[in-house]
Design a protein around this motif. Structure first.
Motif, PDB file in Angstrom:
ATOM      1  N   TYR A 229       4.085   3.922  -5.473  1.00  0.00           N
ATOM      2  CA  TYR A 229       3.787   4.988  -6.426  1.00  0.00           C
ATOM      3  C   TYR A 229       3.980   4.501  -7.860  1.00  0.00           C
TER       4      TYR A 229
ATOM      5  N   SER B  80      -4.835   0.165  -1.581  1.00  0.00           N
ATOM      6  CA  SER B  80      -5.225  -1.025  -0.829  1.00  0.00           C
ATOM      7  C   SER B  80      -4.197  -2.157  -0.862  1.00  0.00           C
TER       8      SER B  80
ATOM      9  N   TRP C  25       0.512  -2.785  -6.353  1.00  0.00           N
ATOM     10  CA  TRP C  25       0.110  -2.698  -7.747  1.00  0.00           C
ATOM     11  C   TRP C  25       0.472  -4.016  -8.405  1.00  0.00           C
TER      12      TRP C  25
ATOM     13  N   THR D 286      -8.781  -4.171  -6.747  1.00  0.00           N
ATOM     14  CA  THR D 286      -9.535  -3.452  -7.762  1.00  0.00           C
ATOM     15  C   THR D 286      -8.846  -3.577  -9.114  1.00  0.00           C
TER      16      THR D 286
ATOM     17  N   SER E 129      -0.935   3.466  -4.619  1.00  0.00           N
ATOM     18  CA  SER E 129      -1.919   2.399  -4.390  1.00  0.00           C
ATOM     19  C   SER E 129      -2.613   2.636  -3.049  1.00  0.00           C
TER      20      SER E 129
ATOM     21  N   ASP F 132      -4.998  -2.756  -8.229  1.00  0.00           N
ATOM     22  CA  ASP F 132      -4.590  -2.147  -6.963  1.00  0.00           C
ATOM     23  C   ASP F 132      -5.039  -3.094  -5.862  1.00  0.00           C
ATOM     24  N   ASN F 133      -4.268  -4.145  -5.659  1.00  0.00           N
ATOM     25  CA  ASN F 133      -4.547  -5.230  -4.723  1.00  0.00           C
ATOM     26  C   ASN F 133      -5.810  -5.995  -5.112  1.00  0.00           C
TER      27      ASN F 133
ATOM     28  N   LYS G  49       0.856  -1.177   0.000  1.00  0.00           N
ATOM     29  CA  LYS G  49       0.000   0.000   0.000  1.00  0.00           C
ATOM     30  C   LYS G  49       0.897   1.233   0.000  1.00  0.00           C
TER      31      LYS G  49
END
Length: 101
Positions: free
Chosen positions: A33, A80, A83, A56, A78, A53-54, A30
């Protein structure tokens, strides 16, 4: 303007074709960048690229994208977890950013 303040000392990671949820960085975390994805499409029928993003998933390049090279800016952290990038058989990616080693 990005809400993330990072120095201009970015790293890159390559993602080969046909990869599934490859983390950016050794494990990713988390707050990592993501500055940019550079996508090379070599076959339109299998060119899908998905950014995760974990949990999503966001389709970045669709299967009908013409052959070529695409530079896609994100400038995002990110929210959650790590990436991750999934590529189809007709696409490769270079991810640029600061990722957890």
């Amino acid at each position: 303007m990005s809400g993330v303040n990072n120095p201009y000392a970015y790293f890159y990671e390559t993602i080969a074709a046909s990869q599934t949820a490859q983390p950016l960085g050794t494990t990713g975390a988390k707050g990592d960048y993501l500055h940019r994805l550079i996508v090379t499409v070599t076959a339109t029928a299998t060119s899908t690229v998905t950014l995760i993003d974990n949990a999503t998933s966001i389709v970045i390049v669709a299967a009908t994208t013409p052959v070529g090279i695409y530079s896609i800016e994100f400038n995002a952290a990110s929210v959650s977890g790590a990436w991750k990038v999934t590529t189809g058989a007709g696409a490769t990616v270079i991810a640029v950013g600061n990722f957890t080693p």
